[in-house]
Design an enzyme around this catalytic site. Sequence first.
Site, PDB file in Angstrom:
ATOM      1  N   ASP A  51       7.537   1.917   6.683  1.00 32.47           N
ATOM      2  CA  ASP A  51       6.433   2.416   5.849  1.00 32.47           C
ATOM      3  C   ASP A  51       5.579   3.406   6.648  1.00 32.47           C
ATOM      4  O   ASP A  51       4.619   3.978   6.126  1.00 32.47           O
ATOM      5  CB  ASP A  51       5.597   1.275   5.266  1.00 32.47           C
ATOM      6  CG  ASP A  51       4.987   0.374   6.327  1.00 32.47           C
ATOM      7  OD1 ASP A  51       5.234   0.607   7.526  1.00 32.47           O
ATOM      8  OD2 ASP A  51       4.274  -0.573   5.950  1.00 32.47           O
ATOM      9  N   SER A  52       5.971   3.660   7.910  1.00 33.71           N
ATOM     10  CA  SER A  52       5.368   4.758   8.669  1.00 33.71           C
ATOM     11  C   SER A  52       5.661   6.089   7.983  1.00 33.71           C
ATOM     12  O   SER A  52       5.052   7.107   8.304  1.00 33.71           O
ATOM     13  CB  SER A  52       5.885   4.770  10.114  1.00 33.71           C
ATOM     14  OG  SER A  52       7.302   4.690  10.142  1.00 33.71           O
ATOM     15  N   ASP A  90      11.176  -1.351   4.956  1.00 31.34           N
ATOM     16  CA  ASP A  90       9.884  -2.046   4.904  1.00 31.34           C
ATOM     17  C   ASP A  90       9.468  -2.343   3.476  1.00 31.34           C
ATOM     18  O   ASP A  90       9.527  -1.464   2.611  1.00 31.34           O
ATOM     19  CB  ASP A  90       8.787  -1.149   5.511  1.00 31.34           C
ATOM     20  CG  ASP A  90       8.505  -1.478   6.958  1.00 31.34           C
ATOM     21  OD1 ASP A  90       8.671  -2.643   7.356  1.00 31.34           O
ATOM     22  OD2 ASP A  90       8.113  -0.554   7.700  1.00 31.34           O
ATOM     23  N   GLU A 122       5.727  -7.697   7.225  1.00 29.82           N
ATOM     24  CA  GLU A 122       4.721  -7.944   8.259  1.00 29.82           C
ATOM     25  C   GLU A 122       4.021  -9.284   8.027  1.00 29.82           C
ATOM     26  O   GLU A 122       3.588  -9.564   6.901  1.00 29.82           O
ATOM     27  CB  GLU A 122       3.663  -6.837   8.243  1.00 29.82           C
ATOM     28  CG  GLU A 122       4.204  -5.488   8.670  1.00 29.82           C
ATOM     29  CD  GLU A 122       3.118  -4.420   8.735  1.00 29.82           C
ATOM     30  OE1 GLU A 122       1.917  -4.733   8.610  1.00 29.82           O
ATOM     31  OE2 GLU A 122       3.494  -3.247   8.916  1.00 29.82           O
ATOM     32  N   GLU A 189       5.255  -5.838  17.831  1.00 27.81           N
ATOM     33  CA  GLU A 189       4.586  -4.551  18.044  1.00 27.81           C
ATOM     34  C   GLU A 189       3.334  -4.702  18.893  1.00 27.81           C
ATOM     35  O   GLU A 189       2.457  -5.515  18.607  1.00 27.81           O
ATOM     36  CB  GLU A 189       4.237  -3.915  16.684  1.00 27.81           C
ATOM     37  CG  GLU A 189       3.542  -2.562  16.834  1.00 27.81           C
ATOM     38  CD  GLU A 189       3.564  -1.702  15.581  1.00 27.81           C
ATOM     39  OE1 GLU A 189       4.220  -2.072  14.584  1.00 27.81           O
ATOM     40  OE2 GLU A 189       2.925  -0.633  15.619  1.00 27.81           O
TER      41      GLU A 189
HETATM   42  O1  KIV Z   1       6.977   1.480   9.774  1.00 25.36           O
HETATM   43  C1  KIV Z   1       7.466   1.543  10.923  1.00 25.36           C
HETATM   44  O2  KIV Z   1       7.907   2.596  11.387  1.00 25.36           O
HETATM   45  C2  KIV Z   1       7.483   0.324  11.716  1.00 25.36           C
HETATM   46  C3  KIV Z   1       7.858   0.439  13.159  1.00 25.36           C
HETATM   47  C4  KIV Z   1       6.771   1.073  13.922  1.00 25.36           C
HETATM   48  C5  KIV Z   1       8.282  -0.848  13.730  1.00 25.36           C
HETATM   49  O3  KIV Z   1       7.192  -0.719  11.227  1.00 25.36           O
END
Ligand code: KIV
Length: 271
Positions: A51-52, A90, A122, A189
């Site tokens: 979700d980044s 995610d 998460e 993390e």
């Molecule tokens: O969303 C993401 O890229 C992540 C990583 C930083 C582990 O959760």
Amino acid sequence: MTQRSTFPKITTHVLQEMKLNGEKIAMLTAYDYTMAGLLDESGIDVILVGDSASNVMAGHKTTLPITLDEMIYHASSVMRAVTRALVVVDLPFGTYQGDSLEALHSAIRIMKESGANAVKIEGGKEIVQSIRRILSAGIPVLGHLGLTPQSINKFGTYVVRATEEREAVKLIEDAQLLEDAGCFGIVLEKIPAELGAKVTDGLKIPTIGIGAGNGTDGQVLVSHDMLGLTQKFSPRFLRRYNNLSEGIKGSVQSYIDDVKSVDFPNEDEQY
Ligand code: KIV
């Protein structure tokens, strides 16, 4: 040079085997077809449709605004390119926390509409019911503990987590809970390296760290950060393997110059 993994197709079982064999797991993010194809051809073990994407692709300040539909769009694009890597997606903020049935529906939509291999969620004890429900449908789940960016409004900062005993104890308990629930692995993390190694040693399932030291079973980075496509984000844990932003800007400037000076297209580049 270290031997890259020779497994023809990465599954959650292969990751377990890699932990047992002491072979480290390499994971990177991708949100689109072209990047995912490059990562897969390079031999990456796991691709995370993180979700980044909310920050990196859409320019939001946090990961909170990205929607389930948007995650499915990114995941579907990635899936069209990948033949070998395990693809994990995610579950975005607001699609699994309140209600385990909603969590199950969200995970099913991701799996059904994108064809991905697993989902990532998460949190620990607070969301374990959602994890159990998703697992009951045969959907593999990767946990995520330590710094959980979807909770940024609770914590207020992105500083290192679990530096205090109480938080470290909770993280260890949560990790065990996620393993017992049936998660196939856990992302850790931004926690102290010593804690990353301790959690890893105490679990049968693999851990994949980002800013969690070298004692975890694998590492994950955001591709745009490690390739130097992003420039402002510079945490201590980030190793930049390239400076693509400079390369791209240089190429674009050359193109502009060539267009303006009528150097492009030349005789060979026209019909
Ligand atoms: O969303 C993401 O890229 C992540 C990583 C930083 C582990 O959760």
